[in-house]
Motif scaffolding. Structure first.
Motif, PDB file in Angstrom:
ATOM      1  N   UNK A  46     -42.007  12.882 -29.146  1.00  0.00           N
ATOM      2  CA  UNK A  46     -43.229  13.691 -29.010  1.00  0.00           C
ATOM      3  C   UNK A  46     -43.677  14.115 -30.407  1.00  0.00           C
ATOM      4  N   UNK A  47     -44.778  13.678 -30.880  1.00  0.00           N
ATOM      5  CA  UNK A  47     -45.819  12.793 -30.368  1.00  0.00           C
ATOM      6  C   UNK A  47     -46.451  12.085 -31.553  1.00  0.00           C
ATOM      7  N   UNK A  48     -47.064  10.920 -31.388  1.00  0.00           N
ATOM      8  CA  UNK A  48     -47.431  10.069 -32.533  1.00  0.00           C
ATOM      9  C   UNK A  48     -48.896  10.166 -32.956  1.00  0.00           C
ATOM     10  N   UNK A  49     -49.806  10.280 -32.023  1.00  0.00           N
ATOM     11  CA  UNK A  49     -51.237  10.334 -32.360  1.00  0.00           C
ATOM     12  C   UNK A  49     -51.861  11.503 -31.603  1.00  0.00           C
ATOM     13  N   UNK A  50     -52.335  12.500 -32.354  1.00  0.00           N
ATOM     14  CA  UNK A  50     -52.772  13.775 -31.777  1.00  0.00           C
ATOM     15  C   UNK A  50     -53.743  14.418 -32.737  1.00  0.00           C
ATOM     16  N   UNK A 104     -50.023   3.368 -39.602  1.00  0.00           N
ATOM     17  CA  UNK A 104     -48.857   3.478 -40.493  1.00  0.00           C
ATOM     18  C   UNK A 104     -47.892   4.556 -39.991  1.00  0.00           C
ATOM     19  N   UNK A 105     -48.454   5.638 -39.480  1.00  0.00           N
ATOM     20  CA  UNK A 105     -47.602   6.725 -38.980  1.00  0.00           C
ATOM     21  C   UNK A 105     -46.792   6.264 -37.763  1.00  0.00           C
ATOM     22  N   UNK A 106     -47.454   5.600 -36.846  1.00  0.00           N
ATOM     23  CA  UNK A 106     -46.749   5.093 -35.664  1.00  0.00           C
ATOM     24  C   UNK A 106     -45.636   4.135 -36.084  1.00  0.00           C
ATOM     25  N   UNK A 107     -45.962   3.226 -36.995  1.00  0.00           N
ATOM     26  CA  UNK A 107     -44.941   2.279 -37.451  1.00  0.00           C
ATOM     27  C   UNK A 107     -43.784   2.985 -38.164  1.00  0.00           C
ATOM     28  N   UNK A 109     -40.775  16.225 -34.265  1.00  0.00           N
ATOM     29  CA  UNK A 109     -41.150  14.809 -34.386  1.00  0.00           C
ATOM     30  C   UNK A 109     -42.664  14.638 -34.421  1.00  0.00           C
ATOM     31  N   UNK A 110     -43.386  15.734 -34.583  1.00  0.00           N
ATOM     32  CA  UNK A 110     -44.844  15.675 -34.668  1.00  0.00           C
ATOM     33  C   UNK A 110     -45.295  15.172 -36.038  1.00  0.00           C
ATOM     34  N   UNK A 111     -46.589  14.949 -36.165  1.00  0.00           N
ATOM     35  CA  UNK A 111     -47.103  14.278 -37.360  1.00  0.00           C
ATOM     36  C   UNK A 111     -46.873  15.115 -38.617  1.00  0.00           C
ATOM     37  N   UNK A 112     -47.158  16.435 -38.537  1.00  0.00           N
ATOM     38  CA  UNK A 112     -47.006  17.266 -39.741  1.00  0.00           C
ATOM     39  C   UNK A 112     -45.551  17.366 -40.176  1.00  0.00           C
ATOM     40  N   UNK A 113     -44.632  17.302 -39.203  1.00  0.00           N
ATOM     41  CA  UNK A 113     -43.208  17.392 -39.537  1.00  0.00           C
ATOM     42  C   UNK A 113     -42.676  16.089 -40.122  1.00  0.00           C
ATOM     43  N   UNK A 114     -43.114  14.960 -39.600  1.00  0.00           N
ATOM     44  CA  UNK A 114     -42.492  13.687 -39.975  1.00  0.00           C
ATOM     45  C   UNK A 114     -43.183  12.981 -41.141  1.00  0.00           C
ATOM     46  N   UNK A 115     -44.458  13.317 -41.414  1.00  0.00           N
ATOM     47  CA  UNK A 115     -45.140  12.673 -42.550  1.00  0.00           C
ATOM     48  C   UNK A 115     -45.941  13.725 -43.319  1.00  0.00           C
ATOM     49  N   UNK A 116     -45.233  14.659 -43.969  1.00  0.00           N
ATOM     50  CA  UNK A 116     -45.929  15.777 -44.637  1.00  0.00           C
ATOM     51  C   UNK A 116     -46.826  15.312 -45.774  1.00  0.00           C
TER      52      UNK A 116
END
Ligand code: G3I
Length: 303
Positions: A80-84, A106-109, A46-53
Motif C-alpha cells: 500500500x500504495x503505488x499511485x495516489x 519509475x516509482x512502480x518499477x 510503503x507510500x510514495x513519500x516514504x519510499x521515494x523521498x
C-alpha cells in the motif's frame, strides 16, 4: 478458534491489520498484532513519500521493518500504495505531463522491484475516483497526465512483479447505490473486457455517519466478484465501533467466495487515524477485546 486469523483461515481467508513501524517497539501492540492477525499492511511506510523521498532515490528502511516483522512472524503482506494523489513527495507534486507519467512508472518499477515475489497484493492505484455524484475520476496531477494513467499503472505493475495480485483500492465504493461505486465498477468491467491486468478491488470500508454501512454492501462485493476479480476489505474501521455492524461487514465478505480477506485499519482504538474517541477498532486503548471483537470472531467461527 480463538483468534481472528485462525478463525478466518477456516474458510481460507485472512484477517489483517495496518501496522505502524514506529510502534514495533511497543510490546502490548506487537503482542496483539502477532496473535490476532495474519496479513499486514504498512499504514504509511510503503507510500510514495516514504519510499521515494527524492526522485530516483528509494528508501525502504521503514517499509522493510514492517515487512520483516510480518514475515518473521509468519504473516503475509499487502502492499500500500503505488499511485495516489495523496502523500506524494514534494518533487512529485511539482511534476506534470510526461514527466509525472514517467515518474509514476519509475516509482512502480522501483518499489515493486524491491519487493518482487514478496507481496500478496498491491494497491496499485488508490482513490482515483471523485467524491460526490459525478461517478467520474478525481481531478489530480496524475489524472491530468491523461485518462489512461490507471491502466498504464496496472500494466507496469504486472510486468514489475507478475506474482503479486494487482488491486484498485478506494473508499466510499462500498454502497452499491453510489455513483462513485458505479464509476469504479464500470472501470473494472472495462479493464476485464480489454485485458488490462487487474486482479482485485479493495473496499476500504471506513464507515461513519456520513458514509454508513449499508445492507447493499453484500451486493457490491458480489457484483465486483462477478466481474472476475477478488474483493478484499482493506481498511475497515467503524466510528462508534458497533458490534452489529462489524458482524454484518464480516458476514457479507464470508457470503462471497471471492472475498478473500478483511483488514482493519489499526490494532487498538489509540492506534486509529481517527483518534481513540472514535472507538472505531476491535481493541480498546488498554488492549482489551471489545464487543466488536467478539462479534467478528463469532462471525468467522460460524462461517
Ligand atoms: O511522520 C510524521 C511525523 O514525523 C510528524 O511529527 C507528524 C506531525 O503531523 O506527522 C507524521 O506524519 C503523519 C503520518 O500519518 C504518520 O503518523 C501525517 O502527518 C499524517 O497525515 C499521516 O496520516 C495518514 C494518512 O493516511 C495520510 O493520508 C494516516 O496515518 C493513515 O492511517 C492514513 O491512511 C489512509 C490510507 O492510506 C488510504 N485510505 C484512507 C486512510 C485513512 O485516511
Amino acid at each position: 478458534e480463538s483468534t481472528l486469523a485462525a478463525a478466518a483461515q477456516q474458510s481460507g481467508r485472512y484477517f489483517g491489520t495496518a501496522i505502524a513501524a514506529g510502534k514495533l517497539g511497543d510490546q502490548a501492540y506487537t503482542t496483539i498484532a502477532n496473535r490476532e492477525f495474519d496479513m499486514i499492511t504498512a499504514e504509511n511506510e510503503m507510500k510514495i513519500d516514504a519510499t521515494e523521498p527524492n526522485r530516483g532515490q528509494f528508501n525502504f528502511s521503514a517499509g522493510d521493518r514492517i515487512y520483516n516483522w510480518a514475515v518473521q512472524n509468519g504473516k503475509r503482506v499487502r502492499g500500500h500504495t503505488l499511485a495516489w494523489h495523496n502523500q506524494q513527495p514534494g518533487w512529485m507534486q511539482s511534476l506534470s505531463g510526461g514527466n509525472l507519467r514517467q515518474a509514476m512508472i519509475d516509482h512502480i518499477n522501483g518499489v515493486m522491484g524491491h519487493y518482487r515475489g514478496k507481496i500478496y497484493a498491491w494497491d496499485v492505484v488508490n482513490e482515483a475516483y471523485a467524491d460526490g455524484n459525478s461517478g467520474g475520476r478525481r481531478d489530480s496531477n496524475l489524472q491530468r497526465t491523461g485518462n489512461d494513467w490507471i491502466e498504464v499503472a496496472f500494466r507496469t505493475a504486472r510486468a514489475a512483479d507478475p506474482s503479486a495480485k494487482l488491486c484498485y483500492n478506494d473508499y466510499n465504493i462500498d454502497n452499491w447505490s453510489w455513483a462513485k461505486t458505479q464509476g469504479v465498477y464500470n472501470m473494472v468491467r472495462d479493464f476485464k473486457q480489454r485485458g488490462v491486468p487487474i486482479d482485485c478491488v479493495g473496499l476500504q470500508s471506513h464507515f461513519n455517519s456520513n458514509s454508513p454501512y449499508n445492507s447493499n454492501y453484500r451486493t457490491t462485493i458480489q457484483s465486483f466478484a462477478a466481474l472476475g476479480v477478488d474483493v478484499q476489505i482493506t481498511e475497515l474501521d467503524i466510528q462508534g465501533g458497533s458490534a452489529t455492524t462489524y458482524a454484518n461487514v464480516v458476514n457479507d465478505c464470508l457470503a462471497v467466495p471471492r472475498c478473500t480477506g478483511v483488514t482493519v485499519w489499526g490494532v487498538r482504538d489509540t492506534d486509529s487515524w481517527l483518534g481513540s474517541g472514535a472507538s472505531a477498532l476491535l481493541f480498546d486503548g488498554n488492549g482489551n477485546k471489545k464487543a466488536a471483537y467478539n462479534s467478528v470472531l463469532n462471525a468467522l467461527n460460524n462461517a
